[in-house]
Motif scaffolding. Structure first.
Motif, PDB file in Angstrom:
ATOM      1  N   ASN A 159      49.574  72.565 -50.145  1.00 42.08           N
ATOM      2  CA  ASN A 159      50.635  71.971 -50.949  1.00 42.08           C
ATOM      3  C   ASN A 159      50.176  70.666 -51.607  1.00 42.08           C
ATOM      4  O   ASN A 159      50.851  69.636 -51.525  1.00 42.08           O
ATOM      5  CB  ASN A 159      51.886  71.719 -50.085  1.00 42.08           C
ATOM      6  N   LEU A 160      49.023  70.729 -52.279  1.00 44.06           N
ATOM      7  CA  LEU A 160      48.508  69.540 -52.968  1.00 44.06           C
ATOM      8  C   LEU A 160      49.433  69.159 -54.124  1.00 44.06           C
ATOM      9  O   LEU A 160      50.121  70.014 -54.681  1.00 44.06           O
ATOM     10  CB  LEU A 160      47.103  69.797 -53.489  1.00 44.06           C
ATOM     11  N   PRO A 161      49.435  67.883 -54.512  1.00 42.20           N
ATOM     12  CA  PRO A 161      50.339  67.444 -55.584  1.00 42.20           C
ATOM     13  C   PRO A 161      49.946  68.031 -56.931  1.00 42.20           C
ATOM     14  O   PRO A 161      48.831  68.537 -57.124  1.00 42.20           O
ATOM     15  CB  PRO A 161      50.174  65.915 -55.574  1.00 42.20           C
ATOM     16  N   THR A 162      50.871  67.941 -57.879  1.00 41.91           N
ATOM     17  CA  THR A 162      50.647  68.523 -59.207  1.00 41.91           C
ATOM     18  C   THR A 162      49.444  67.900 -59.900  1.00 41.91           C
ATOM     19  O   THR A 162      48.670  68.603 -60.562  1.00 41.91           O
ATOM     20  CB  THR A 162      51.900  68.317 -60.082  1.00 41.91           C
ATOM     21  N   ASP A 163      49.245  66.586 -59.738  1.00 45.18           N
ATOM     22  CA  ASP A 163      48.133  65.943 -60.434  1.00 45.18           C
ATOM     23  C   ASP A 163      46.778  66.306 -59.832  1.00 45.18           C
ATOM     24  O   ASP A 163      45.737  65.991 -60.411  1.00 45.18           O
ATOM     25  CB  ASP A 163      48.304  64.421 -60.463  1.00 45.18           C
ATOM     26  N   ALA A 164      46.776  66.987 -58.679  1.00 46.18           N
ATOM     27  CA  ALA A 164      45.524  67.472 -58.092  1.00 46.18           C
ATOM     28  C   ALA A 164      45.273  68.936 -58.431  1.00 46.18           C
ATOM     29  O   ALA A 164      44.272  69.505 -58.005  1.00 46.18           O
ATOM     30  CB  ALA A 164      45.532  67.279 -56.581  1.00 46.18           C
ATOM     31  N   THR A 165      46.181  69.561 -59.176  1.00 48.65           N
ATOM     32  CA  THR A 165      46.008  70.951 -59.605  1.00 48.65           C
ATOM     33  C   THR A 165      45.282  70.958 -60.949  1.00 48.65           C
ATOM     34  O   THR A 165      45.794  70.450 -61.944  1.00 48.65           O
ATOM     35  CB  THR A 165      47.369  71.660 -59.734  1.00 48.65           C
ATOM     36  N   ILE A 166      44.080  71.508 -60.952  1.00 48.01           N
ATOM     37  CA  ILE A 166      43.205  71.467 -62.125  1.00 48.01           C
ATOM     38  C   ILE A 166      42.934  72.881 -62.608  1.00 48.01           C
ATOM     39  O   ILE A 166      42.645  73.774 -61.807  1.00 48.01           O
ATOM     40  CB  ILE A 166      41.863  70.774 -61.798  1.00 48.01           C
ATOM     41  N   GLU A 167      43.033  73.105 -63.907  1.00 43.05           N
ATOM     42  CA  GLU A 167      42.640  74.396 -64.466  1.00 43.05           C
ATOM     43  C   GLU A 167      41.125  74.532 -64.386  1.00 43.05           C
ATOM     44  O   GLU A 167      40.391  73.547 -64.504  1.00 43.05           O
ATOM     45  CB  GLU A 167      43.102  74.513 -65.918  1.00 43.05           C
ATOM     46  N   VAL A 168      40.654  75.759 -64.212  1.00 43.85           N
ATOM     47  CA  VAL A 168      39.218  75.993 -64.057  1.00 43.85           C
ATOM     48  C   VAL A 168      38.459  75.434 -65.249  1.00 43.85           C
ATOM     49  O   VAL A 168      37.414  74.792 -65.098  1.00 43.85           O
ATOM     50  CB  VAL A 168      38.932  77.500 -63.889  1.00 43.85           C
ATOM     51  N   ARG A 169      38.961  75.637 -66.449  1.00 43.27           N
ATOM     52  CA  ARG A 169      38.261  75.184 -67.651  1.00 43.27           C
ATOM     53  C   ARG A 169      38.225  73.661 -67.746  1.00 43.27           C
ATOM     54  O   ARG A 169      37.454  73.111 -68.541  1.00 43.27           O
ATOM     55  CB  ARG A 169      38.886  75.795 -68.901  1.00 43.27           C
ATOM     56  N   ASN A 170      39.036  72.977 -66.972  1.00 43.59           N
ATOM     57  CA  ASN A 170      39.071  71.515 -67.037  1.00 43.59           C
ATOM     58  C   ASN A 170      38.308  70.842 -65.912  1.00 43.59           C
ATOM     59  O   ASN A 170      38.339  69.612 -65.791  1.00 43.59           O
ATOM     60  CB  ASN A 170      40.524  71.025 -67.019  1.00 43.59           C
ATOM     61  N   LEU A 171      37.620  71.612 -65.063  1.00 40.12           N
ATOM     62  CA  LEU A 171      36.814  71.013 -64.000  1.00 40.12           C
ATOM     63  C   LEU A 171      35.604  70.319 -64.609  1.00 40.12           C
ATOM     64  O   LEU A 171      34.880  70.891 -65.415  1.00 40.12           O
ATOM     65  CB  LEU A 171      36.377  72.077 -63.004  1.00 40.12           C
ATOM     66  N   ARG A 172      35.386  69.075 -64.199  1.00 40.93           N
ATOM     67  CA  ARG A 172      34.309  68.265 -64.757  1.00 40.93           C
ATOM     68  C   ARG A 172      33.527  67.573 -63.638  1.00 40.93           C
ATOM     69  O   ARG A 172      33.847  67.717 -62.453  1.00 40.93           O
ATOM     70  CB  ARG A 172      34.883  67.199 -65.712  1.00 40.93           C
ATOM     71  N   GLU A 191      25.552  74.531 -61.221  1.00 42.04           N
ATOM     72  CA  GLU A 191      26.769  75.331 -61.230  1.00 42.04           C
ATOM     73  C   GLU A 191      27.733  74.759 -60.197  1.00 42.04           C
ATOM     74  O   GLU A 191      27.316  74.157 -59.203  1.00 42.04           O
ATOM     75  CB  GLU A 191      26.455  76.793 -60.894  1.00 42.04           C
ATOM     76  N   ILE A 192      29.034  74.942 -60.436  1.00 42.81           N
ATOM     77  CA  ILE A 192      30.012  74.431 -59.488  1.00 42.81           C
ATOM     78  C   ILE A 192      30.641  75.593 -58.723  1.00 42.81           C
ATOM     79  O   ILE A 192      30.691  76.724 -59.187  1.00 42.81           O
ATOM     80  CB  ILE A 192      31.110  73.613 -60.187  1.00 42.81           C
ATOM     81  N   PHE A 193      31.091  75.293 -57.517  1.00 44.34           N
ATOM     82  CA  PHE A 193      31.849  76.249 -56.723  1.00 44.34           C
ATOM     83  C   PHE A 193      32.824  75.460 -55.858  1.00 44.34           C
ATOM     84  O   PHE A 193      32.760  74.223 -55.791  1.00 44.34           O
ATOM     85  CB  PHE A 193      30.917  77.120 -55.856  1.00 44.34           C
ATOM     86  N   MET A 194      33.728  76.161 -55.205  1.00 44.09           N
ATOM     87  CA  MET A 194      34.722  75.503 -54.373  1.00 44.09           C
ATOM     88  C   MET A 194      34.497  75.853 -52.906  1.00 44.09           C
ATOM     89  O   MET A 194      34.351  77.025 -52.554  1.00 44.09           O
ATOM     90  CB  MET A 194      36.146  75.900 -54.778  1.00 44.09           C
ATOM     91  N   ASP A 195      34.451  74.839 -52.085  1.00 44.41           N
ATOM     92  CA  ASP A 195      34.444  75.002 -50.639  1.00 44.41           C
ATOM     93  C   ASP A 195      35.921  75.015 -50.209  1.00 44.41           C
ATOM     94  O   ASP A 195      36.557  73.970 -50.116  1.00 44.41           O
ATOM     95  CB  ASP A 195      33.691  73.831 -49.998  1.00 44.41           C
ATOM     96  N   VAL A 196      36.468  76.199 -49.986  1.00 48.95           N
ATOM     97  CA  VAL A 196      37.909  76.360 -49.836  1.00 48.95           C
ATOM     98  C   VAL A 196      38.380  75.837 -48.474  1.00 48.95           C
ATOM     99  O   VAL A 196      37.828  76.201 -47.431  1.00 48.95           O
ATOM    100  CB  VAL A 196      38.311  77.840 -49.997  1.00 48.95           C
TER     101      VAL A 196
END
Length: 536
Positions: A91-104, A241-246
């Motif tokens: 349940n992370l906050p809205t400002d921590a929700t990032i679209e994949v294309r916007n990951l930097r 390359e980037i990936f997510m450690d879930v």
């Protein structure tokens, strides 16, 4: 923002002192190893200590490691401190929700949430976490912690005599320690795409007790830490390359496995299957409010069930997939029929070609227009001319007008151009407020474009893409670029309607001093809630 280790421990202790989480600790103690994860709601962290919540998003590795230590310290003396446990955040906050294309690059090492559709998912596989190596010469044992996906071997043997030459080690696979790992590929939800845009994808690794829960087709929110891995090239590259450690995953819809079919349901299904009119009954049950279209309903019903895989005499393989092309005049219920069918399938996705090509281009009713006749609020201007509005689409009204001109811009400077349509549109769920260092402000929809400079590029930018420090064009006096002081997201006390104009041929006008892109046409947004939006 910086927290000492003691401050982090104190913050976790405050959170775990809550009865809800104290009960989870007791459940873990009694149920280990079947229960070896504690999930903490970020809203509880934010409510307890807002600054610690912000720190957790920026430094998740350190904060979570100390949190695990705090959990172990609160266990009874009989608890084995070597037991592996997981601390998960959801349940992370809205400002921590990032679209994949916007990951930097700025997101590397931070805790973010990514929403999307699972495209691929492997079965859970064992991954080494602590590898036991034995020296090939003296059989000495060396434990080597493993992180990432590449096996790391010891550099030296504990026996100095073996290090005179390059030591060789053998992996003891049986005694080494493993955890379950699942690799998933998530792609952006189709309803968030513009026309012709391809969904961006992100790989994620899900480990331990939550591995194996995700299957292709799930709509999920993955909460995790963004990390990098070098591209697999012969020469080492500086590009990664980037990936997510879930850390945790949240499901946005129920899966098939959650359907509870009772014995009575089974009997009814068997009875219906023997009915000679079963196909006619299925056709009649599809979108019953749409009269006729029996052939079309039969086609989509057969598509829902799928065809049979066939192998022809010459060896050609034909898949059982059924594809349908529906063509017809506007308003004959093509979209409604497809929307109905997508709702029958838990994993159905409804999309239509041009509908995602643009979004609502509108401004707040208080926006001042720089008209030929003087300054006037856009709400007052539109209302005075909507004597006989046409409901262009549900929630969108327009009226053709003539005789009014408004300040716009061209390659030379400002110019008066005619207004051909006025628009009134139902307000979306949120608006954006832009405020410059000079105090000028504008409230508009997230997709409305303004003339601005971002990353050294001067162009039209959607208001939601701008950030403090970017520049916007403000036409006061000779006109100049003004730095944005703030970009706020407004979700409360919104007006019932927002307003817009069609200005030919420049398709822009001055509102509150800002240069705003105007509306050229309206199109149907058939994704998600199916609202109608405006295209420039």
């Amino acid at each position: 923002m910086y927290f000492q280790d003691g401050d982090i421990s104190t913050s976790w202790e405050q959170i775990f002192s809550d009865d809800k989480y104290h009960l989870k600790l007791v459940e873990m103690q009694d149920g280990y190893p079947d229960v070896r994860s504690i999930t903490v709601d970020f809203a509880d962290i934010d409510a307890m200590n807002m600054e610690f919540g912000a720190y957790l998003l920026q430094e998740p590795d350190k904060a979570l490691a100390i949190g695990v230590k705090v959990i172990k310290d609160q266990m009874p003396g009989t608890w084995d401190p070597s037991n592996h446990i997981n601390l998960r955040i959801d349940n992370l906050p809205t400002d921590a929700t990032i679209e994949v294309r916007n990951l930097r690059a700025k997101h590397l090492g931070t805790l973010v949430a990514v929403e999307g559709l699972v495209r691929k998912a492997t079965s859970p596989k064992p991954r080494l976490t602590r590898a036991l190596f034995k020296c090939a010469k003296c059989n000495a044992e060396v434990w080597e912690p493993q992180t990432g996906m590449i096996l790391r071997e010891p550099l030296f043997c504990p026996n100095e005599g073996c290090n005179k030459s390059a030591p060789h080690f053998n992996l003891d696979e049986r005694m080494s320690e493993y955890t379950d790992t699942q690799k998933v590929e998530i792609q952006e939800n189709p309803e968030g795409l513009r026309g012709g845009a391809q969904p961006e994808r992100l790989f994620g690794y899900i480990e331990d007790d939550i591995a194996g829960r995700i299957t292709p087709g799930n709509r999920v929110t993955l909460n995790g830490i963004i990390r990098t891995v070098q591209k697999t090239e012969r020469d080492k590259s500086t590009v990664s390359e980037i990936f997510m450690d879930v850390i945790s995953c949240e499901f946005e819809q129920n899966d098939f496995s959650e359907l509870n079919i009772t014995k009575e349901d089974e009997d009814e299904i068997l009875r219906m299957s023997k009915d000679p009119n079963i196909l006619k009954n299925i056709i009649a049950s599809i979108a019953p409010t749409i009269f006729g279209m029996d052939e079309e309903k039969e086609a989509v019903a057969l598509q829902l069930f799928g065809g049979s895989h066939k192998v022809m005499d010459d060896g050609t393989s034909l898949r059982g997939d059924i594809h349908i092309l529906l063509m017809g005049d506007p308003g004959v219920a093509k979209s409604q029929l497809l929307r109905y069918m997508s709702s029958l399938s838990p994993r159905g996705i409804y999309a239509s070609g041009k509908s995602a090509s643009a979004a609502g281009l509108c401004v707040h009713g208080d926006t001042l227009l720089d008209l030929e006749s003087g300054m006037e609020r856009i709400e007052d201007f539109v209302k005075a001319r909507m004597t006989d509005p046409e409901e262009y689409r549900p929630g969108i009204w327009r009226q053709e007008v003539s005789g009014d001109r408004i300040e716009s811009i061209n390659s030379i400077g400002t110019v008066l151009l005619p207004i051909t349509y006025v628009w009134r549109i139902k307000t979306p769920e949120k608006l954006i407020k832009l405020t410059t260092m000079g105090g000028d402000s504008l409230i508009l929809t997230p997709e409305t474009k303004v003339q601005a400079m971002k990353d050294a590029r001067y162009d039209w930018f959607e208001s939601s893409s701008l950030a403090p420090g970017d520049f916007v064009t403000v036409m006061k006096g000779n006109g100049r670029l003004m730095m944005l002081q703030s970009v706020e997201e407004l979700t409360e006390d919104l007006p019932e309607y927002v307003y817009d104009l069609t200005v030919e041929p420049a398709h822009s006008f001055l509102g509150g001093g800002f240069v705003i892109h105007n509306t050229a046409a309206a199109v149907k947004d058939d994704f998600g809630d199916g609202r109608f939006t405006l295209e420039a």
